[in-house]
Design an enzyme around this catalytic site. Structure first.
Site: not given
Length: 386
Positions: A137, A211, A283, A351
């Site tokens: 990120h 996010h 994830d 996202e």
């Protein structure tokens, strides 16, 4: 109380900007209040957008963070449906990117390095799932930790907040001066629309996203495993134990990653599957089925339905992929706005993005922005009930 009047923009009656707590507006409005002070003494502000239905979205110029999204359930009862904190100091101390703008590169870059035009660039390795360090990120001080310039804006049937930031050449190891504008819009149809734009003076990877962690029952009300998810994606990108894509684009059919038809988030999360083990749950990055839709065309990427409240969240995007994360790494240490701990699976993220590690993955669409071209992408989070 200090009051500054704003002119009407795009034919919309634009409400007064108030630098103290404001009462609910009877018309579309933006109000501004203090959100605390950063460690270096700079002040953060909180801007609250309100639409004609009484829904609200609150955004701070610190990290472009979406702090609150307040929308009705099927009975007309309003609740905040995103995880987060009540003061900027909590975001600076410990936040797993609650609500934040992510850049320069959303998601992971393997080993914190990439090669571009014959030169290798080294990034901070601020994440190490499976003991394999990567850059996550944007690095140690990504866009989620920047104090953005903020300007309230309006258009027909929407009020918004325009954020601007210039990421300097070499910031967090990335090349080029990147000029970024992100505009949040709250429409009168209960849509949160995010428009991203950027230009650069040197070739650089760019992959911007938001996010936000959602819980459609309401922030702090428990886990999201009973939410029902649909993803418009027939393939996904499997990862290694470091959560870096292997380069494979795999079909979801016959796996717990198949959300082409509605499934509860918790319905198959406990199945024995290597990918679920690597992520501690979901994830992962799904490749959207965009068909012949052009790059600037919004397509429906996801839908989430919460049966108790009847709230529905639809996600539409111009992006080619979406990361679905269901709060696997939350563990009760983060105490949220309702003063309740956020336990595992307290929220989910959707996202919209390009695929993780794209600068190192030749099979994935390029994320390289070059001088003379413009990065533009849009994502809409649409709230309704049934």
């Amino acid at each position: 109380m200090k009051i500054q009047k704003l002119r009407a923009i795009a034919g919309v009656a634009f409400a007064t900007l108030i630098t103290a707590a404001a009462s609910p507006a009877a018309q579309p409005s933006v109000t501004m209040t203090s959100f605390g002070t950063l460690r270096d003494g700079r002040a953060a502000q909180l801007y609250t957008l309100t639409n004609i239905q009484g829904s609200k979205v609150a955004i701070t110029n610190y990290g472009g963070i979406v702090v609150r999204v307040i929308v009705p359930d099927r009975e007309g009862n309003f609740a905040d449906v995103v995880l987060g904190y009540n003061d900027v100091s909590d975001y600076t101390k410990d936040s797993p990117y609650f609500g934040a703008l992510i850049g320069r590169y959303g998601n992971r870059i393997a080993k914190g390095r990439f090669t571009l035009d014959g030169r290798t660039y080294k990034l901070a390795t601020n994440n190490d799932p499976g003991g394999l360090p990567c850059s996550l990120h944007g690095g140690n001080a990504g866009f989620d930790k920047a104090l953005w310039d903020a300007t309230p804006v309006a258009e027909k049937d929407a009020t918004g907040l325009r954020l601007h930031y210039v990421s300097k050449d070499g910031e967090e190891g990335y090349p080029g001066n990147l000029d970024v504008t992100v505009t949040y819009w709250l429409t009168d149809k209960n849509e949160l629309r995010i428009e991203y734009a950027a230009t650069t003076d040197k070739a650089t990877p760019v992959n911007l996203t938001n996010h936000s962690y959602f819980n459609l029952r309401g922030e702090g009300t428990g886990n999201i495993l009973g939410h029902v998810l649909t993803l418009n994606a027939s393939t996904y990108t499997p990862v290694d134990k470091g959560l870096i894509p292997t380069g494979e684009i795999a079909p979801v059919a016959g796996t717990p990653f198949d959300f082409t038809t509605p499934h509860g988030i918790g319905e198959r999360i406990g199945q024995k599957h290597e990918q679920l083990t690597f992520g501690g749950g979901y994830d992962h990055n799904w490749i959207l089925d965009r068909g012949n839709a052009g790059a600037r065309v919004l397509v429906k990427a996801a839908e989430v339905f919460e049966p108790v409240t009847g709230r529905v969240l639809e996600v539409l995007t111009t992006e080619p992929a979406i990361q679905f994360y269901c709060g696997n790494f939350l563990g009760g240490a983060n105490i949220g706005k309702s003063r309740r701990p956020y336990e595992k699976h307290s929220g989910f993220c959707l996202e919209t993005q390009h695929s993780p590690d794209s600068p190192n993955q030749p099979r994935f669409p390029s994320t390289i922005l070059r001088p003379g071209t413009r990065y533009e992408t849009t994502t809409t989070f649409r709230f309704s009930t049934r």
